[in-house]
Design a protein around this motif. Structure first.
Motif, PDB file in Angstrom:
ATOM      1  N   UNK A   1       0.851  -1.179   0.030  1.00 59.27           N
ATOM      2  CA  UNK A   1       0.020   0.013  -0.251  1.00 59.27           C
ATOM      3  C   UNK A   1       0.924   1.217   0.072  1.00 59.27           C
ATOM      4  N   UNK A   2       0.576   2.132  -0.809  1.00 62.98           N
ATOM      5  CA  UNK A   2       1.466   3.425  -1.021  1.00 62.98           C
ATOM      6  C   UNK A   2       0.786   4.432  -0.181  1.00 62.98           C
ATOM      7  N   UNK A   3       1.537   5.316   0.262  1.00 58.70           N
ATOM      8  CA  UNK A   3       1.334   6.648   1.037  1.00 58.70           C
ATOM      9  C   UNK A   3       0.356   7.268  -0.006  1.00 58.70           C
ATOM     10  N   UNK A   4       0.524   7.483  -1.449  1.00 56.79           N
ATOM     11  CA  UNK A   4      -0.433   8.059  -2.224  1.00 56.79           C
ATOM     12  C   UNK A   4      -1.656   7.499  -2.251  1.00 56.79           C
ATOM     13  N   UNK A   5      -1.825   6.207  -1.973  1.00 57.89           N
ATOM     14  CA  UNK A   5      -3.410   5.619  -1.801  1.00 57.89           C
ATOM     15  C   UNK A   5      -3.936   6.126  -0.655  1.00 57.89           C
TER      16      UNK A   5
END
Lengths: 347, 347
Positions: free
Chosen positions: A37-41
């Motif tokens: 999971x990405x911080x941008x998600x």
């Protein structure tokens, strides 16, 4: 197969979907063995309108090639590969300049341009497989997988922040943000030889990892007080480079307060503002520069991978939680609550 | 002695004032032999509120040293000198980096920080004379004076636009603006070897001089049509560097439209806006960079002067009118009306 969807803010679901398959002769089908999971998600997780969903999620993954289109030549069935967060042909003029995120191929782009594919899933159809995928010389269960997975986005993004800022041995650096990108911006600045690296963050476990990655100073204060502390650490003038790894207007304003005359603010991630001060009263008066953008991580994989393979760098330390696909919705919430720094997914 | 004041928009007057004299041991008194009107003087000429006037005018001049303070060592009575538009000590950390416009000395700054001095006058008290003034190896009546006078601001400013953009032999450049700074940005890009130089301007005499200075193409259209023409000249992608020599928001927006992915917008002059688009929809998506600021022209004088002395470059061609002090008010109006490109003053 199963895949992750975001239906709206705070609403992530893992559902059954038709199996991904090779469609074009330049595609590869990759069975995902590690994703994250990405911080941008977290931006859409905080704000997505249900009218704009559901969106297929995930743009960072490692997996095994299961099938390839007839024109694919650089990877073959059984290869373990890593996929950057941008699809590119690796041959156009921009890719040759190392700007794969501006690849001119009509099929190039971000994963959200492929609404039926996503990395937080059991498998992914990868367009432009020859340009996009990079073979990994390890087994899918190697202890190096977390670090190699960071090559798909978060390490390359932190590295881009430092490269775009021109960090070298004579550079004093401030990194704003103790998220995974910020911490890997610290590691990147250290790799490029920066003489001073000030990490601005207030989460003790994260700033601790930041020190391990090379931060020479940590400033937990924000705003005017944080600016004053950075100035105190730098003889009053601020740092040559400010790597802005948060994306908010307040982070940008903080950057303006701590960048040295003639210095550079380098932004990565996804800025959440469009207009900002750049005139005589902010950027212009002291020849401050602005750099950065979506990281062309494909350009950095060959450069960074050897340091991971030989154990010099361990960017995978940013993963502090692991889950299967069932745990992905909870993983989003844990990252939003800052309980987890970054969640690794083993589908 | 006589000096120029701006009382408000459109209201410039030449008046008698007390003679300038040396006040500090680091001062020099310079008898002005050549000065000029700057494009940046036209911003207040268009907008100055009488409540903010009168302002002493002029920040570009050549003259003969008439007196020096006791600590001045690099120039002496009788020397012909040129003064940059910023006062600096030439020894602080920023000056040593070539960023004289951010000199850390308490007396450093722009001429508007010296409300009782100005270059459009018979004489000027120059603070920090050792750091600020540069001796010229010619006589006050040399034919090279117009070109040497451009070292005080306009040539160095155009050169800074090109240097800050990193122009080299592999660079395609667009220059926005056919004023004196824009034309000398063309000359500067040519000097740095740019392979293509597109000048955006619509005044035929000026764009003609731009071609003489090295422009390979001229685009007279503005806005969307101008952007389309530049893209047509560059294989659809725009140019690596855009040198923005106008200072308006519409010029900045034009720059956004013609800069190549990964390229740089370099601004000089005095931007007339503070906020502008820099987010994902403008600068960020394609890693566009922003550079520039007040030109540290002091840093460029030694580099550029030899090309003037040996006749390689003739930046003084931007002067298309000459006047004495009596003609200064009319000179402002002629420049505002675009009848004159740049007016040289012989007090």
């Amino acid at each position: 197969m199963r895949a992750t969807f975001m239906y709206g803010a705070g609403d992530v679901r893992v559902e059954n979907v038709p199996d991904s398959v090779v469609k074009l002769p330049t595609d590869a089908l990759v069975r995902v063995t590690a994703s994250c999971i990405c911080g941008s998600d977290l931006w859409p997780y905080g704000s997505l309108s249900p009218a704009d969903g559901p969106a297929r999620m995930g743009h960072e993954f490692i997996g095994v090639v299961e099938d390839t289109g007839s024109q694919v030549t650089t990877v073959k069935r059984g290869d373990l590969v890593v996929a950057p967060f941008a699809i590119s042909d690796n041959t156009c003029a921009f890719c040759r300049e190392g700007l794969h995120t501006s690849c001119a191929h009509p099929q190039a782009g971000f994963w959200d341009g492929e609404p039926e594919e996503g990395g937080q899933a059991e498998a992914v159809r990868v367009p432009l497989a020859d340009g996009t995928l990079v073979k990994l010389p390890v087994a899918p269960d190697s202890a190096l997988i977390p670090s190699l997975l960071t090559l798909s986005d978060v390490f390359g993004t932190g590295y881009h922040a430092a490269v775009a800022a021109g960090v070298n041995e004579r550079t004093r650096v401030t990194v704003i943000g103790d998220g995974a990108v910020g911490l890997l911006a610290v590691l990147s600045a250290r790799r490029l030889g920066a003489e001073q690296i000030i990490l601005m963050g207030r989460h003790p476990a994260r700033t601790g990892l930041g020190r391990e990655f090379g931060a020479t100073d940590v400033v937990s204060a924000r705003g005017e007080e944080g600016i004053a502390q950075v100035r105190e650490l730098t003889g009053g003038h601020g740092t040559h480079a400010v790597l802005e790894a948060v994306g908010t207007m307040s982070a940008y304003e903080q950057a303006l307060g701590i960048v040295r005359p003639g210095g550079v603010i380098s932004r990565v991630g996804v800025p959440q503002y469009e207009e900002a001060p750049i005139g005589f009263g902010s950027l212009f008066r002291h020849n401050l520069r602005l750099a950065g953008g979506p990281a062309p991580v494909r350009a950095y994989i060959e450069e960074l991978m050897p340091d991971i393979l030989d154990g010099t760098l361990e960017p995978g330390k940013v993963f502090d939680a692991t889950t299967d696909l069932d745990g992905v919705p909870a993983g989003y919430q844990d990252m939003a609550d800052r309980k987890s720094l970054k969640v690794l997914i083993q589908p």
